[in-house]
Scaffold this motif. Structure first.
Motif, PDB file in Angstrom:
ATOM      1  N   ALA A 147      -9.187   5.350 -10.589  1.00 19.97           N
ATOM      2  CA  ALA A 147     -10.144   4.274 -10.315  1.00 19.97           C
ATOM      3  C   ALA A 147      -9.436   2.934 -10.174  1.00 19.97           C
ATOM      4  O   ALA A 147      -9.751   2.129  -9.275  1.00 19.97           O
ATOM      5  N   ALA A 148      -8.457   2.669 -11.057  1.00 19.82           N
ATOM      6  CA  ALA A 148      -7.715   1.404 -10.982  1.00 19.82           C
ATOM      7  C   ALA A 148      -6.923   1.310  -9.684  1.00 19.82           C
ATOM      8  O   ALA A 148      -6.899   0.256  -9.023  1.00 19.82           O
ATOM      9  N   LEU A 149      -6.270   2.385  -9.304  1.00 20.84           N
ATOM     10  CA  LEU A 149      -5.492   2.394  -8.070  1.00 20.84           C
ATOM     11  C   LEU A 149      -6.387   2.249  -6.846  1.00 20.84           C
ATOM     12  O   LEU A 149      -6.018   1.586  -5.862  1.00 20.84           O
ATOM     13  N   LEU A 150      -7.575   2.858  -6.896  1.00 22.23           N
ATOM     14  CA  LEU A 150      -8.504   2.717  -5.774  1.00 22.23           C
ATOM     15  C   LEU A 150      -8.958   1.264  -5.638  1.00 22.23           C
ATOM     16  O   LEU A 150      -9.050   0.731  -4.524  1.00 22.23           O
ATOM     17  N   GLY A 151      -9.218   0.609  -6.767  1.00 17.25           N
ATOM     18  CA  GLY A 151      -9.591  -0.800  -6.710  1.00 17.25           C
ATOM     19  C   GLY A 151      -8.469  -1.658  -6.137  1.00 17.25           C
ATOM     20  O   GLY A 151      -8.719  -2.589  -5.337  1.00 17.25           O
ATOM     21  N   ALA A 152      -7.214  -1.360  -6.533  1.00 14.59           N
ATOM     22  CA  ALA A 152      -6.075  -2.109  -5.996  1.00 14.59           C
ATOM     23  C   ALA A 152      -5.943  -1.891  -4.497  1.00 14.59           C
ATOM     24  O   ALA A 152      -5.653  -2.846  -3.739  1.00 14.59           O
ATOM     25  N   ARG A 153      -6.172  -0.698  -4.041  1.00 10.41           N
ATOM     26  CA  ARG A 153      -6.074  -0.420  -2.604  1.00 10.41           C
ATOM     27  C   ARG A 153      -7.162  -1.170  -1.831  1.00 10.41           C
ATOM     28  O   ARG A 153      -6.902  -1.708  -0.747  1.00 10.41           O
ATOM     29  N   LEU A 156       0.826  -1.211   0.000  1.00 10.15           N
ATOM     30  CA  LEU A 156       0.000   0.000   0.000  1.00 10.15           C
ATOM     31  C   LEU A 156       0.862   1.264   0.000  1.00 10.15           C
ATOM     32  O   LEU A 156       0.594   2.219  -0.741  1.00 10.15           O
ATOM     33  N   ALA A 157       1.902   1.259   0.836  1.00 14.33           N
ATOM     34  CA  ALA A 157       2.807   2.412   0.860  1.00 14.33           C
ATOM     35  C   ALA A 157       3.509   2.579  -0.483  1.00 14.33           C
ATOM     36  O   ALA A 157       3.709   3.705  -0.955  1.00 14.33           O
ATOM     37  N   GLY A 158       3.853   1.459  -1.117  1.00 19.92           N
ATOM     38  CA  GLY A 158       4.496   1.533  -2.425  1.00 19.92           C
ATOM     39  C   GLY A 158       3.579   2.113  -3.490  1.00 19.92           C
ATOM     40  O   GLY A 158       4.020   2.896  -4.343  1.00 19.92           O
ATOM     41  N   ILE A 159       2.292   1.744  -3.445  1.00 18.32           N
ATOM     42  CA  ILE A 159       1.326   2.313  -4.403  1.00 18.32           C
ATOM     43  C   ILE A 159       1.236   3.820  -4.241  1.00 18.32           C
ATOM     44  O   ILE A 159       1.226   4.582  -5.226  1.00 18.32           O
ATOM     45  N   ASP A 160       1.179   4.279  -2.983  1.00 14.41           N
ATOM     46  CA  ASP A 160       1.108   5.727  -2.738  1.00 14.41           C
ATOM     47  C   ASP A 160       2.339   6.432  -3.298  1.00 14.41           C
ATOM     48  O   ASP A 160       2.228   7.492  -3.940  1.00 14.41           O
ATOM     49  N   LEU A 161       3.517   5.847  -3.057  1.00 11.37           N
ATOM     50  CA  LEU A 161       4.751   6.474  -3.518  1.00 11.37           C
ATOM     51  C   LEU A 161       4.821   6.514  -5.035  1.00 11.37           C
ATOM     52  O   LEU A 161       5.163   7.541  -5.640  1.00 11.37           O
ATOM     53  N   LEU A 162       4.484   5.404  -5.690  1.00 10.58           N
ATOM     54  CA  LEU A 162       4.529   5.363  -7.151  1.00 10.58           C
ATOM     55  C   LEU A 162       3.516   6.322  -7.771  1.00 10.58           C
ATOM     56  O   LEU A 162       3.797   6.967  -8.789  1.00 10.58           O
ATOM     57  N   GLU A 163       2.343   6.440  -7.164  1.00  9.67           N
ATOM     58  CA  GLU A 163       1.339   7.353  -7.703  1.00  9.67           C
ATOM     59  C   GLU A 163       1.803   8.802  -7.616  1.00  9.67           C
ATOM     60  O   GLU A 163       1.633   9.578  -8.561  1.00  9.67           O
ATOM     61  N   ARG A 212       4.851   9.870  -7.623  1.00  6.70           N
ATOM     62  CA  ARG A 212       5.924  10.109  -8.590  1.00  6.70           C
ATOM     63  C   ARG A 212       5.391  10.137 -10.019  1.00  6.70           C
ATOM     64  O   ARG A 212       5.877  10.923 -10.836  1.00  6.70           O
ATOM     65  N   ARG A 213       4.422   9.280 -10.319  1.00  3.38           N
ATOM     66  CA  ARG A 213       3.903   9.203 -11.682  1.00  3.38           C
ATOM     67  C   ARG A 213       2.988  10.389 -11.986  1.00  3.38           C
ATOM     68  O   ARG A 213       2.997  10.937 -13.094  1.00  3.38           O
ATOM     69  N   TYR A 214       2.199  10.776 -11.000  1.00  7.68           N
ATOM     70  CA  TYR A 214       1.261  11.890 -11.199  1.00  7.68           C
ATOM     71  C   TYR A 214       1.483  12.917 -10.078  1.00  7.68           C
ATOM     72  O   TYR A 214       0.767  12.899  -9.067  1.00  7.68           O
ATOM     73  N   PRO A 215       2.471  13.792 -10.223  1.00  9.31           N
ATOM     74  CA  PRO A 215       2.818  14.724  -9.132  1.00  9.31           C
ATOM     75  C   PRO A 215       1.677  15.667  -8.752  1.00  9.31           C
ATOM     76  O   PRO A 215       1.521  15.997  -7.573  1.00  9.31           O
ATOM     77  N   ALA A 216       0.897  16.114  -9.728  1.00 11.14           N
ATOM     78  CA  ALA A 216      -0.141  17.108  -9.435  1.00 11.14           C
ATOM     79  C   ALA A 216      -1.506  16.474  -9.207  1.00 11.14           C
ATOM     80  O   ALA A 216      -2.168  16.739  -8.211  1.00 11.14           O
ATOM     81  N   ARG A 217      -1.921  15.613 -10.135  1.00 10.37           N
ATOM     82  CA  ARG A 217      -3.265  15.051 -10.060  1.00 10.37           C
ATOM     83  C   ARG A 217      -3.303  13.748 -10.843  1.00 10.37           C
ATOM     84  O   ARG A 217      -2.768  13.661 -11.946  1.00 10.37           O
ATOM     85  N   THR A 218      -3.953  12.739 -10.282  1.00 11.45           N
ATOM     86  CA  THR A 218      -4.086  11.450 -10.965  1.00 11.45           C
ATOM     87  C   THR A 218      -5.311  11.481 -11.862  1.00 11.45           C
ATOM     88  O   THR A 218      -6.409  11.818 -11.398  1.00 11.45           O
TER      89      THR A 218
END
Length: 378
Positions: free
Chosen positions: A66-72, A45-52, A54-60
């Motif tokens: 939606a995909a990340l929320l489902g994974a969480r 879970l912490a890794g998902i937050d960190l990758l998100e 870095r990948r989307y600094p301002a806004r996802t």
């Protein structure tokens, strides 16, 4: 509409609390905690937050969000399944919290209601008489309170960020408007000061050219007058720069008009007669300056366009306000000839709360009238 990503410290704090509670339950032999899977799920879970971040600094974007929320949600369920302490169920409050930033308030509230209903249904399936168990009812109430608090926190964070963004935009707009107003003011000053003197210089040099062969003495005097007008223009520029850098002496309309009229005789211009009545004390300085600029522009136009030989300037100040009347005996006024000078004059007078009227004078020529209601001096 969502405006940003979630508050970054909320999820790590909750992960840390769940990790500490789960490890304590495992060490104390409370429940059936599987430490490797438990810790691994929280790390994922912490890794998902960190990758998100870095990948989307301002806004996802919505689809990845939606995909990340489902994974969480899947990882929340997995962690809860291997946590003997039971505290991992608190992770589900992050579902509406995260959704608020990604999808907005309506979806976040719907997910919060769905989470509470799902927990109630699960309790009813496990124990049809769950509502008679004080501990289960207490857990459900605490979970609902947690959902309300997280949704409220998300709403406050979103509104605070939106307010900051609107404040920044308003500040930028105010700065832009201030810069525009200052540019317009400088443009008016350049036109009124330099334009007035340059008009005199041009006319004097034209006179010198015309009289060069006919009357060399008159030509020489015109050139000297042009030099004098140029020096006065330079003095006005220096005075304007000094005024911008420091607070100058109080403005005196009567003294300024007297100097203006005297300068016309030195420049070889038309005869200018000044009448001044009233007291300046108690009148707004901006109004007095606007009257002076109007007189300056009126004399310049009488000299440049009307080819007048006589100009009268009458200023009257009383308890009701201030009035300036400039008359000449020139060729008259055509409305289509209004240029930047008259535009700047109208702007100055309007800023001071007054009005400008211009048209033909009785007996020929042009009459310029400026009236400004009295306002207390600051």
């Amino acid at each position: 509409m969502p405006i940003s990503r979630p508050v970054p410290w909320v999820s790590p704090v909750l992960y840390g609390a769940v990790l500490a509670a789960g490890l304590y339950a495992w060490l104390a032999g409370l429940g059936d905690t599987q430490p490797v899977l438990f810790a691994g799920g929280l790390a994922a879970l912490a890794g998902i937050d960190l990758l998100e971040r870095r990948r989307y600094p301002a806004r996802t974007p919505r689809r990845p969000a939606a995909a990340l929320l489902g994974a969480r949600i899947a990882l929340f369920a997995a962690v809860a399944a291997v946590d003997g302490s039971g505290l991992s169920r608190a992770l589900f409050v992050l579902v509406p919290f995260t959704a608020y930033f990604a999808f907005g308030r309506a979806i976040a509230v719907a997910l919060a209601a769905a989470g509470a209903l799902l927990l109630m249904t699960a309790g009813a399936v496990a124990d049809p008489r769950w509502y008679a168990d004080v501990e289960q009812v207490s857990d459900l109430l605490m979970f609902c309170v947690g959902l309300v608090l997280t949704v409220s926190m998300a709403a406050v964070a979103v509104e605070e960020r939106r307010a900051r963004a609107e404040l920044a935009a308003s500040t930028a707009r105010v700065a832009e408007l201030s810069a525009t107003a200052e540019r317009n003011r400088v443009a008016r000053d350049i036109h009124d000061d330099l334009g007035h003197h340059l008009t005199a210089i041009v006319l004097l040099l034209e006179k010198a050219t015309a009289f060069r062969d006919l009357d060399s003495g008159a030509a020489d005097r015109a050139v000297l007058d042009a030099h004098g007008s140029a020096r006065r223009a330079l003095d006005d520029v220096r005075r304007s720069v000094r005024t911008l850098r420091e607070v100058g002496e109080p403005f005196s309309l009567s003294d300024a008009l007297t100097d203006l009229v005297a300068g016309q005789a030195e420049d070889g211009g038309p005869t200018v007669v000044l009448e001044f009545a009233g007291e300046e004390s108690g009148h707004d300085a901006a109004a007095l300056r606007a009257l002076y600029r109007a007189a300056q522009e009126g004399i310049t136009n009488s000299r440049r366009h009307a080819r007048a030989t006589l100009v009268s300037v009458a200023a009257t100040l009383d308890a009701a306000g201030a009035e300036l009347v400039v008359r000449d005996d020139g060729r008259g006024f055509s409305p289509e000839r209004e240029g930047y000078g008259l535009l700047g004059m109208r702007e100055r007078v309007q800023l001071a709360g007054g009005r400008v009227d211009i048209g033909g004078a009785s007996g020929g020529g042009t009459r310029l009238t400026v009236t400004i209601p009295r306002r207390s001096a600051p």
